[in-house]
Enzyme design. Sequence first.
Site, PDB file in Angstrom:
ATOM      1  N   GLU A   1      12.693  -6.657  -4.972  1.00  0.00           N
ATOM      2  CA  GLU A   1      13.720  -7.417  -5.682  1.00  0.00           C
ATOM      3  C   GLU A   1      13.686  -7.117  -7.175  1.00  0.00           C
ATOM      4  O   GLU A   1      14.735  -6.937  -7.809  1.00  0.00           O
ATOM      5  CB  GLU A   1      13.520  -8.925  -5.459  1.00  0.00           C
ATOM      6  CG  GLU A   1      13.580  -9.348  -4.011  1.00  0.00           C
ATOM      7  CD  GLU A   1      12.227  -9.320  -3.290  1.00  0.00           C
ATOM      8  OE1 GLU A   1      12.111 -10.027  -2.285  1.00  0.00           O
ATOM      9  OE2 GLU A   1      11.306  -8.597  -3.728  1.00  0.00           O
TER      10      GLU A   1
ATOM     11  N   GLU B   1       3.592  -0.133  -4.552  1.00  0.00           N
ATOM     12  CA  GLU B   1       2.234  -0.650  -4.715  1.00  0.00           C
ATOM     13  C   GLU B   1       1.419   0.239  -5.638  1.00  0.00           C
ATOM     14  O   GLU B   1       1.734   1.417  -5.850  1.00  0.00           O
ATOM     15  CB  GLU B   1       1.526  -0.719  -3.355  1.00  0.00           C
ATOM     16  CG  GLU B   1       2.102  -1.745  -2.430  1.00  0.00           C
ATOM     17  CD  GLU B   1       1.401  -1.805  -1.090  1.00  0.00           C
ATOM     18  OE1 GLU B   1       1.701  -2.731  -0.325  1.00  0.00           O
ATOM     19  OE2 GLU B   1       0.549  -0.934  -0.791  1.00  0.00           O
TER      20      GLU B   1
END
Length: 132
Positions: free
Chosen positions: A52, A41
């Site tokens: 992913e 983040e």
Amino acid sequence: MSLIEDAATVRLNAHAPYSGFKVGAALRSVEGRTHLGCNVENVAYPEGTCAEAGAIAAMIAAGDKRIAEVAVIADSPAPVPPCGGCRQKLAEFAAGDVVVTLATTRGATLVTTVAELLPGAFDAGFMDAPER
């Protein structure tokens, strides 16, 4: 180690100070190597990276080109599916019948495929215009 175990291990490295929602992803390339990713983040939310996408980037950086299998894990009440952008990224590097196992840290799993996650995926075939 299984892909779920690899994803669970890398999930612990996720940088999720804002949401607290850590995700791990592991994929096996057609070459047989395992590549890992975790979410990272950023205080400017759109600038973060999904697990992913990180695993796919690691695969490409290692010189592999195609995905053979994927596993994603998160601490959630139900197996968490990839976001829309990651579904498209998976479709870029995996055939529609590639198995995607979604899991929770409590042991629940859902087995699906890339095509089931993204029916009607956009691919390079749509760019084959006769006027080019």
